[in-house]
Structures are given as C-alpha cells and as structure tokens.
Enzyme design. Structure first.
Site, PDB file in Angstrom:
ATOM      1  N   GLY A  12       0.771  -1.229   0.000  1.00  0.00           N
ATOM      2  CA  GLY A  12       0.000   0.000   0.000  1.00  0.00           C
ATOM      3  C   GLY A  12       0.804   1.283   0.000  1.00  0.00           C
ATOM      4  N   ASN A  14       1.317   3.090  -2.594  1.00  0.00           N
ATOM      5  CA  ASN A  14       0.536   4.029  -3.417  1.00  0.00           C
ATOM      6  C   ASN A  14      -0.653   4.575  -2.636  1.00  0.00           C
ATOM      7  OD1 ASN A  14       1.528   4.461  -6.286  1.00  0.00           O
ATOM      8  ND2 ASN A  14       1.788   2.251  -6.047  1.00  0.00           N
ATOM      9  N   ASN A 108      -6.214   2.835 -12.595  1.00  0.00           N
ATOM     10  CA  ASN A 108      -5.175   1.889 -12.176  1.00  0.00           C
ATOM     11  C   ASN A 108      -3.804   2.532 -12.341  1.00  0.00           C
ATOM     12  OD1 ASN A 108      -4.037  -0.736 -11.491  1.00  0.00           O
ATOM     13  ND2 ASN A 108      -3.493  -0.948 -13.646  1.00  0.00           N
ATOM     14  N   HIS A 110       0.069   1.444 -13.152  1.00  0.00           N
ATOM     15  CA  HIS A 110       0.868   0.315 -13.650  1.00  0.00           C
ATOM     16  C   HIS A 110       2.341   0.745 -13.694  1.00  0.00           C
ATOM     17  CE1 HIS A 110       1.721  -3.388 -15.740  1.00  0.00           C
ATOM     18  NE2 HIS A 110       2.491  -2.697 -16.556  1.00  0.00           N
ATOM     19  N   ASP A 151      -4.836  -3.725 -18.656  1.00  0.00           N
ATOM     20  CA  ASP A 151      -3.884  -2.619 -18.877  1.00  0.00           C
ATOM     21  C   ASP A 151      -4.118  -1.901 -20.207  1.00  0.00           C
ATOM     22  OD1 ASP A 151      -2.602  -3.112 -16.420  1.00  0.00           O
ATOM     23  OD2 ASP A 151      -1.213  -4.533 -17.333  1.00  0.00           O
ATOM     24  N   GLU A 181       5.153   6.762  -9.772  1.00  0.00           N
ATOM     25  CA  GLU A 181       3.826   6.331  -9.301  1.00  0.00           C
ATOM     26  C   GLU A 181       3.246   7.246  -8.221  1.00  0.00           C
ATOM     27  OE1 GLU A 181       3.273   2.058  -8.566  1.00  0.00           O
ATOM     28  OE2 GLU A 181       5.221   1.717  -9.472  1.00  0.00           O
TER      29      GLU A 181
HETATM   30  C1  GAR Z   1       3.060  -0.912  -7.542  1.00  0.00           C
HETATM   31  O1  GAR Z   1       4.324  -0.831  -8.145  1.00  0.00           O
HETATM   32  C2  GAR Z   1       1.975  -0.922  -8.600  1.00  0.00           C
HETATM   33  O2  GAR Z   1       2.256  -0.103  -9.694  1.00  0.00           O
HETATM   34  C3  GAR Z   1       2.007  -2.373  -9.007  1.00  0.00           C
HETATM   35  O3  GAR Z   1       2.173  -3.078  -7.804  1.00  0.00           O
HETATM   36  C4  GAR Z   1       2.868  -2.275  -6.852  1.00  0.00           C
HETATM   37  C5  GAR Z   1       2.044  -2.182  -5.590  1.00  0.00           C
HETATM   38  O4  GAR Z   1       2.722  -1.519  -4.572  1.00  0.00           O
HETATM   39  N1  GAR Z   1       0.798  -2.727  -9.698  1.00  0.00           N
HETATM   40  C6  GAR Z   1       0.756  -3.615 -10.692  1.00  0.00           C
HETATM   41  O5  GAR Z   1       1.718  -4.252 -11.067  1.00  0.00           O
HETATM   42  C7  GAR Z   1      -0.626  -3.781 -11.337  1.00  0.00           C
HETATM   43  N2  GAR Z   1      -0.492  -4.416 -12.620  1.00  0.00           N
HETATM   44  P1  GAR Z   1       1.984  -0.841  -3.328  1.00  0.00           P
HETATM   45  O6  GAR Z   1       1.058  -1.887  -2.706  1.00  0.00           O
HETATM   46  O7  GAR Z   1       3.118  -0.513  -2.393  1.00  0.00           O
HETATM   47  O8  GAR Z   1       1.249   0.377  -3.799  1.00  0.00           O
END
Ligand code: GAR
Length: 207
Positions: A12, A14, A108, A110, A151, A181
């Site tokens: 989490g 993000n 989303n 990515h 995506d 991100e």
């Molecule tokens: C992030 O890098 C996000 O962009 C990626 O997973 C990670 C989650 O981190 N998402 C994907 O790959 C979706 N296809 P977080 O839980 O620390 O935010």
C-alpha cells in the site's frame, strides 16, 4: 467532494501517497471513503487505520469465482455511493461487470510505460524483471482508466524513469514508485475529482 475507494492487495505505498496527497492538498476535490483489501493482514489496512480511514477485507480466497467476487465488490462499493475506484497495487483481474458498472470511473497505476510490459502476467516485480531483461533504457509508470482489456484502458498520465547500470528489479521498482507512481497517481485522482478528465474515442483529454 468525490468519494474515493482504494483497492489494495499488499503493502500500500501508493495508498500512502494518496493519503498524504489528501493531507497536503494535492487531492482537494475528493476524499478516501474506504480502503478495500483482497487479503487479510495486508499492510495497506494498517495505513488506512493510521489515517482514520475505514479498511475492509473482501477476501479473494472466499470467492474463487471471478464473477462472484466482482459482484460482491460492486455491492460493497455501490452501498457506499463511491464515485471513483482506484486500483493501487490491487492484484486481481475483475470481471467485465466491474468496468461496465464503473465505466471511466476506475483508475489503475501500472509500473511501466504502457503499452510496454503490460497485460496478463505483468504485475509487481515481474514488470521490472521484464524491462531489465529487455535492456530498455527508460521505463516508468502509467495511470489509466480501466476497461475490459487488461492494462488497455485510456491513458491519463505517464512519467518516464531512467534505468541505471546495476539496477535490480527491486531497485528499479523503488525508483519508479518514488519518481513516478507516487506523483502521477495522486495528480490523476485530483484531475478526475475536479471533473477535468474526459474520454473520447479511447483518448483522455485534460481540461
Ligand atoms: C506498484 O508498483 C503498482 O504499480 C504495481 O504493484 C505495486 C504495488 O505496490 N501494480 C501492478 O503491477 C498492477 N499491474 P503498493 O502496494 O506498495 O502500492
């Protein structure tokens, strides 16, 4: 104020960037109403709690069927009158009913420059492994609306990040999170919440 639901499966970071952006005023036209985790014990739930935001678990393992899981999620979100759904490290591909219900209202993040390194199987560290294996010199992050193609939805924002000599998937993941991100996701959320985004023929226009 738009009501935002953030869907998570893991750490989490993000989500944290979104909560921080609400505090700092980068996001000022919406507020996080609920954090929904697909897994018990996800650290993202702690982050929600620490921020005074309700966190709930809709466990994927109790709904092995994708259609049933999607139905349950829609039920939970509709009951709360959610305006915007943010997938922030949410590792489950939902049934088409989700994007039909929330058309152009699901965002989303990515961790690559779509259309590179995306689609089925490209999630988390796998994305960065693939980028390094290809030897690309830049990667980055993309924020997009979610449609029925994995995506493949309309792109809202992208930011490029350099790949450096000696990068490992973990080092690259961290740099892309920090430099891309955590910046473009909150910015895109504010654009949505302030009604500045429109989609025409699959292209996002920003007012
Ligand atoms: C992030 O890098 C996000 O962009 C990626 O997973 C990670 C989650 O981190 N998402 C994907 O790959 C979706 N296809 P977080 O839980 O620390 O935010």
């Amino acid at each position: 104020m738009k009501k935002i639901a953030v869907l998570v499966s893991g750490g989490g970071t993000n989500l944290q960037a979104i909560l921080d952006a609400c505090d700092s005023g980068i996001i000022k036209s919406g507020r996080v109403d609920v954090v929904v985790s697909s897994k018990e014990g996800a650290y993202a739930l702690e982050r929600a709690k620490n921020h005074g935001v309700e966190g709930i678990v809709v466990p994927k393992k109790e709904y092995p069927d994708r259609v049933e899981y999607t139905k349950k999620l829609i039920e939970v979100l509709e009951a709360r009158g959610i305006d915007l759904v943010v997938l922030a490290g949410f590792m489950i591909i939902l049934d088409e009913a989700f994007t039909r219900t929330y058309e152009n209202r699901v965002i989303n993040v990515h961790p690559a420059l779509i259309p590179s390194f995306c689609g089925d199987g490209f999630y988390g560290l796998h994305v960065h492994e693939a980028a390094l294996a290809k030897g690309v010199k830049v990667s980055g992050a993309t924020v997009h609306f979610v449609n029925e193609v994995c995506d493949g939805g309309p792109i809202i924002a992208q930011k490029a990040v350099a790949i450096l000599e000696g990068d490992t998937p973990e080092i690259l993941q961290k740099r892309i999170m920090e430099q891309a991100e955590w910046k473009i996701l909150p910015e895109a959320i504010e654009l949505f919440c302030s009604d500045r985004l429109s989609v025409e023929n699959g292209i996002v226009h920003i007012k």
